[in-house]
Design an enzyme around this catalytic site. Structure first.
Site, short mmCIF file in Angstrom:
data_model
loop_
_atom_site.label_atom_id
_atom_site.label_comp_id
_atom_site.label_asym_id
_atom_site.label_seq_id
_atom_site.Cartn_x
_atom_site.Cartn_y
_atom_site.Cartn_z
N LYS A 226 118.82 108.15 82.11
CA LYS A 226 117.40 108.15 82.50
C LYS A 226 116.72 109.40 81.96
CE LYS A 226 114.45 108.72 86.57
NZ LYS A 226 114.44 108.94 88.04
N ASP A 231 108.05 113.31 86.48
CA ASP A 231 107.74 112.18 87.35
C ASP A 231 106.73 112.60 88.41
OD1 ASP A 231 107.70 109.80 88.72
OD2 ASP A 231 109.59 110.16 89.77
N LYS A 238 103.63 111.38 94.28
CA LYS A 238 104.48 112.23 95.10
C LYS A 238 103.64 113.35 95.72
CE LYS A 238 108.64 111.93 92.14
NZ LYS A 238 109.62 111.41 93.10
N ASP A 249 113.92 115.25 86.23
CA ASP A 249 114.09 113.80 86.31
C ASP A 249 114.63 113.20 85.02
OD1 ASP A 249 114.07 111.82 88.23
OD2 ASP A 249 112.11 111.04 87.67
N ASP A 308 106.85 104.87 92.04
CA ASP A 308 107.76 106.01 92.04
C ASP A 308 109.21 105.57 91.93
OD1 ASP A 308 108.39 108.69 92.07
OD2 ASP A 308 108.42 108.85 94.25
N GLU A 310 110.46 104.31 89.25
CA GLU A 310 110.29 104.02 87.82
C GLU A 310 111.57 104.17 87.03
OE1 GLU A 310 111.11 108.02 87.59
OE2 GLU A 310 109.85 107.03 89.06
N ARG A 312 114.64 103.18 87.55
CA ARG A 312 115.41 101.94 87.42
C ARG A 312 114.74 100.97 86.45
NH1 ARG A 312 114.94 100.84 93.71
NH2 ARG A 312 114.99 103.11 93.54
#
Length: 458
Positions: A226, A231, A238, A249, A308, A310, A312
């Protein structure tokens, strides 16, 4: 980075002691050093450090406290604190710590400093390799771990999708691997709609990084990481506290690159492929929205339950691509869920697989390498929680239960043909410094997985 290892006939000895062994060790010291240790109130507590003087004022030896052999809290990386304590010089282990190889690795990892933006000199200390230790192998692992740390620690203004791709390309060039990158609108044209959807709100174009290395006749091992370079949470924004360390992230991408470096440097007998969806989850007028529905590369339609969730999404398209060539082993790493941290904390990432032999090997290698991992179940009953009334599945089931498991189940929908699949939900960050593990970006799971691959494909 330069090796911490240096052979020297004048290396200063480091004597490891525990509370139970200290009395016996003290009796072996020359009287002046024994008196110095007593006057210094050295008590051999774990992490305790004392430099004993020679008659000429030089350092005669170092005393360093460890936990008892059977202590439940025993840290094999305790010697990783030494580089931050020792004066400049070359040292050697005078006696065996709990695990000489892990102690030497900890010494190397403890020498790391992130110095891109301010002066932070690496400790000027060297270690004569303990007998029977493969210093080149430890250097290989430490160098890869430091690559992961550097990538994660670099802030997002200097580590966006383009810069992450450049780092991956440099690694590929170093080892003669092929490199390709699908960028921006080409993602839609080449059927990566979920990667495009997550990254389209940023003015830094999303991309899919693709590295291949090794003999095509060897077993196929594919790593997917990933690469969300920052993010915000998207429109499901967030809070500031949750956004503070979101430069990490892309920790999954950093760690698959670290693992790839180890594999290529060791020349393991695999056909290695590395896939990294690199995006920034930003907020703008064209950001993807809650309840939007997108197709995926696999043909599964996905309803956006939360912007949020995102990571996956981008992994789904990359996993679908990886799965198409039926790899022998498919591994994905990502900083995916707060639920994993609630369940297991920052130091113990969960992993998921339905391959019992693989699960046993991962758990064993994690213990062997002091790279903790803990198996969690792909619980079939929760798969129905992914159902959507408008699409095939949702990316974020309602409710707060089993978030790491449902994320793993979501990703499992995109893997059908790989012979074995392993998913690891890492944190990629050390919140407070520990021996060999400075605060900041961390190499998690990569060392254990490298050991696994080395055993299978050496």
């Amino acid at each position: 980075m330069p090796s911490v290892f240096e052979t020297s006939s004048t290396a200063i000895p480091i004597t490891f002691v525990t509370k139970s062994s200290w009395d016996a060790v003290r009796e072996t010291l020359p009287p002046a050093q024994r008196q110095f240790a007593t006057a210094s109130a050295f008590a051999a507590k774990p992490g305790a450090y004392l430099a004993l003087p020679a008659p000429d004022g030089a350092i005669a030896q170092i005393l360093f406290g460890l936990e008892e052999d059977g202590a439940r809290s025993r840290d094999p990386f305790r010697p990783g604190a030494l580089p931050g304590l020792l004066p400049p010089g070359t040292y050697r282990f005078a006696n065996a710590p709990h695990d000489a190889r892990l102690a030497a690795l900890a010494f190397a990892l403890g020498s790391y400093r992130f110095a891109r933006y301010r002066k932070a000199d690496r400790p000027d200390v060297r270690l004569t390799p303990p007998p029977g230790i493969d210093a080149a192998e430890i250097d290989r692992i430490a160098e890869a771990a430091m690559l992961a740390r550097d990538l994660i620690n670099t802030p997002a203004n200097d580590m966006g999708p383009e810069e992450l791709a450049a780092s991956a390309q440099a690694l590929a060039a170093e080892f003669g691997a092929s490199f390709a990158c699908t960028i921006g609108e080409d993602l839609k044209a080449q059927n990566f709609p979920l990667i495009h959807a997550v990254g389209m709100a940023s003015d830094r174009a999303p991309r899919l990084i693709d590295i291949s290395w090794g003999d095509p006749a060897h077993p196929k091992v594919t790593l997917v990481g990933k690469g969300v370079c920052f993010d915000t949470g998207g429109l499901d924004l967030k809070p500031s506290s949750g956004m503070l360390i979101m430069k990490k992230d892309m920790g999954g991408a950093a760690n698959v690159l670290a693992l790839a470096r180890m594999v290529m440097d060791a020349k393991l007998k695999v056909r290695l492929r590395v896939l990294i969806p690199a995006v920034e989850n930003a907020v703008s007028g064209n950001a993807f929205r809650p309840l939007d529905i997108f197709p995926s590369r696999k043909g599964i339609t996905v309803e956006i339950g939360n912007t949020d969730a995102e990571g996956r999404l981008v992994l789904a398209d990359a996993l679908a691509l990886a799965d198409e060539e039926k790899p022998d082993l498919l591994i994905d790493l990502g900083t995916l869920t707060g639920a994993a941290r609630v369940a297991l904390g920052p130091d113990l990432p969960p992993f998921y697989t339905n391959d019992e032999a693989l699960a046993a090997d991962v758990a064993r290698c994690a213990v062997k390498e002091n790279d903790p991992l803990w198996r969690m179940p792909l619980w079939p009953a929760y798969d129905a929680w992914l159902d959507s009334k408008a699409a095939t599945i949702t990316n974020a089931p309602s409710g707060t239960f089993a978030g790491s498991i449902t994320c793993a189940l979501f990703l499992q929908r995109f893997v059908e043909q790989a012979k074995s699949w392993l998913h690891v939900d890492i944190y990629g960050w050390t919140p407070s410094a520990k021996p060999a593990r400075p605060e900041g970006g961390e190499c998690q799971a990569a060392r254990a997985l490298y050991t696994l691959l080395s055993e299978r494909y050496a």
